[in-house]
Design an enzyme around this catalytic site. Structure first.
Site, PDB file in Angstrom:
ATOM      1  N   ASN A 176       4.814   1.984   1.246  1.00  0.00           N
ATOM      2  CA  ASN A 176       5.801   1.858   0.167  1.00  0.00           C
ATOM      3  C   ASN A 176       5.360   2.748  -0.981  1.00  0.00           C
ATOM      4  OD1 ASN A 176       7.810  -0.116   0.560  1.00  0.00           O
ATOM      5  ND2 ASN A 176       6.339  -1.749   0.293  1.00  0.00           N
ATOM      6  N   SER A 187       0.841  -1.192   0.000  1.00  0.00           N
ATOM      7  CA  SER A 187       0.000   0.000   0.000  1.00  0.00           C
ATOM      8  C   SER A 187       0.876   1.242   0.000  1.00  0.00           C
ATOM      9  CB  SER A 187      -0.864   0.025   1.253  1.00  0.00           C
ATOM     10  OG  SER A 187      -0.025   0.239   2.362  1.00  0.00           O
ATOM     11  N   LYS A 188       0.319   2.305  -0.535  1.00  0.00           N
ATOM     12  CA  LYS A 188       1.142   3.502  -0.693  1.00  0.00           C
ATOM     13  C   LYS A 188       1.446   4.190   0.631  1.00  0.00           C
ATOM     14  CE  LYS A 188      -2.655   6.379  -2.346  1.00  0.00           C
ATOM     15  NZ  LYS A 188      -3.361   6.174  -3.587  1.00  0.00           N
ATOM     16  N   ARG A 189       0.757   3.787   1.685  1.00  0.00           N
ATOM     17  CA  ARG A 189       1.092   4.367   2.979  1.00  0.00           C
ATOM     18  C   ARG A 189       2.434   3.830   3.478  1.00  0.00           C
ATOM     19  NH1 ARG A 189      -3.727   4.055   2.347  1.00  0.00           N
ATOM     20  NH2 ARG A 189      -4.648   6.076   1.962  1.00  0.00           N
TER      21      ARG A 189
END
Ligand code: GLU
Length: 486
Positions: A258, A254-256
């Protein structure tokens, strides 16, 4: 004669191009190339609200950057197009009608309020959620009459009434699904547009896809898809669900945790061949266990059955290490050529120079003044840090505001230019209760490391979304440690 292999990647153009798309594309590409088959790109833009042409273009660019070129697709054409689902609506409607005629699907007139009440009741009674089949019991005559009277309705798939269903996945073998995962799926919405399930299966069939290789998150849809193939009387393709990519803590990537945008890796100067090599290691191992190999070598050795299901971790440190090895093997001329494609391209320099010209007196001064246009992250000295936090605001408050700014305004912005960035920041200033002056200075310092820069929005425009997002995140981390240090 066995059928020629046809694989596809079917991204939805709803955001920045995702590493997961490249990962799945890579395995589809490798199988098709290994067997002299064809690799197809199909754009799944049935979600009209969330689909964006800019996202589609970024998907094309990112996959081409990685060298994963396709034989058929919206931009290159092909014999079974169109390859963009929004251009195929009538095909899906005809197929839904066909299923209704065969008695394998039915119109459902239940209003959204009834479905909501049903959900509430099922939740309260701790029952499995799902449609209760009320309209499935209607006679065909009554259903037809109500349809021709113009009553709003959707089309639902009649799933088997059995307690469970067994479907086959190449890597997992037989997989059993129980009732709750066999809901009577909506195929066609009341506006006549298809859901993912109908469009996806119809297209895979009409595009003669032999192997559906996709992410594990779609495995739970497989019973519905298999039922669709059976209802149409079509042969099923081979299904293969690749293991999910994971963050270091093993949660779904997830962009939180990575960066997940391929644009990030490109701007940060990862080499496409190293990224492809790294993505291949997410589930694949060469027969001789060698860790470094080219795309061509992967294709030569590729065997879908050798993909392993252990949850692969997208470990950026490992990627960076591998990238370094690739970089150090390159001749200086080759590295120079890469730099010239990006940060040292005439194109980029000619965007940076107009912003700096007024502010330098010698050529040498350019390097000092404009360094932040070329760096990855920027250091924050004490002066920068105090400039980043407006008077009367705390470091943690500033960190929070930057985090909301990223989530609410930066991430969703797909067309990045000075005008769009300015209106995003002005909007955010209104909704957040931070004055434009406070917000702009905080962003300026967070993104450039200094208080005096060329005009803010032009600067952010030239730097690009990826670098701005990355530096804002770095600023958030720094601000958070300041509070801890107190
Ligand atoms: N549109 C789906 C996605 O974005 C495609 C899933 C599939 O390959 O069936 O991932």
């Amino acid at each position: 004669m066995t059928k020629p292999i046809r694989t596809r990647i079917a991204p939805s153009p709803t955001g920045d191009p995702h590493v997961g798309t490249a990962y799945v594309a890579l395995f589809n590409y490798a199988l098709a190339r290994k067997h002299g088959g064809r690799f197809i790109l199909r754009i799944e833009d049935t979600d009209r609200q969330r689909s964006h042409p800019a996202s589609e273009t970024m998907i094309f660019d990112a996959l081409r950057w990685l060298g994963l070129d396709w034989d058929e697709g919206p931009d290159v054409g092909g014999p079974v197009g169109p390859y963009r689902q929004s251009e195929r609506s009538s095909i899906y409607r005809e197929h839904a009608e066909d299923l209704v005629r065969r008695g394998a699907a039915y119109p459902c007139f239940c209003a959204p309020e009834r479905l909501e009440a049903l959900r509430v009741e099922q939740r309260a009674k701790k029952l499995a959620l799902g449609y209760d089949g009320r309209c499935r019991a209607l006679s065909t005559t009554e259903a037809a009459q109500r349809r021709s009277a113009g009553e709003p309705h959707v089309i639902r798939l009649s799933m088997p009434k059995d307690e469970s269903m067994v479907v086959h996945d190449l890597l997992r073998g037989d997989v059993r699904f129980e009732r709750p995962q066999m809901d009577d799926q909506v195929l066609l919405k009341s506006d006549g547009f298809p859901t993912y399930h109908l469009a996806n299966v119809v297209d895979d069939h009409l595009m003669e896809i032999t192997h559906v290789i996709r992410a594990e998150e779609w495995l739970s849809s497989l019973p519905k898809h298999v039922q669709l193939y059976r209802s149409f009387g079509w042969d099923e393709p081979i299904f293969c669900h690749l293991p999910l990519l994971r963050n270091a803590d093993r949660s779904k990537i997830s962009k939180r945790k990575n960066p997940v945008s391929l644009n990030h890796y490109r701007r940060a100067g990862y080499l496409p061949e190293a990224l492809v090599n790294f993505l291949a290691l997410m589930g694949w191992a060469m027969p001789d266990e060698r860790e470094e190999f080219t795309l061509r070598e992967l294709v030569e050795r590729f065997d879908l059955k050798r993909v392993s299901l252990g949850g692969p971790v997208f470990d950026i440190e490992k990627l960076t290490w591998l990238n370094g090895k690739y970089l150090r093997r390159m001749a200086p001329e080759e590295i120079l050529a890469r730099l010239r494609r990006q940060l040292l391209s005439d194109d980029y320099l000619l965007r940076v120079l107009p912003l700096c010209r007024e502010r330098i007196d010698t050529l040498e001064a350019f390097f000092d003044y404009a360094g932040f246009f070329f760096a990855g992250e920027v250091p924050y000295d004490a002066k920068a840090l105090s400039g980043m936090i407006p008077k009367e605001r705390t470091p943690s408050e500033t960190a929070r505001i930057l985090k909301s700014l990223i989530e609410q305004k930066i991430d969703p912005l797909l067309e990045w230019d000075a005008g769009a960035v300015e209106s995003a920041l002005r909007d955010f200033s209104e909704s957040s209760g931070w004055s434009a002056k406070e917000l702009f200075m905080t962003v300026r310092v967070a993104v450039t490391g200094r208080a005096a820069t060329p005009p803010l929005f032009d600067t952010l425009d030239v730097l690009g979304k990826e670098i701005c997002r990355r530096r804002l995140r770095r600023a958030i981390e720094t601000l958070r440690t300041m509070d801890e240090g107190k």
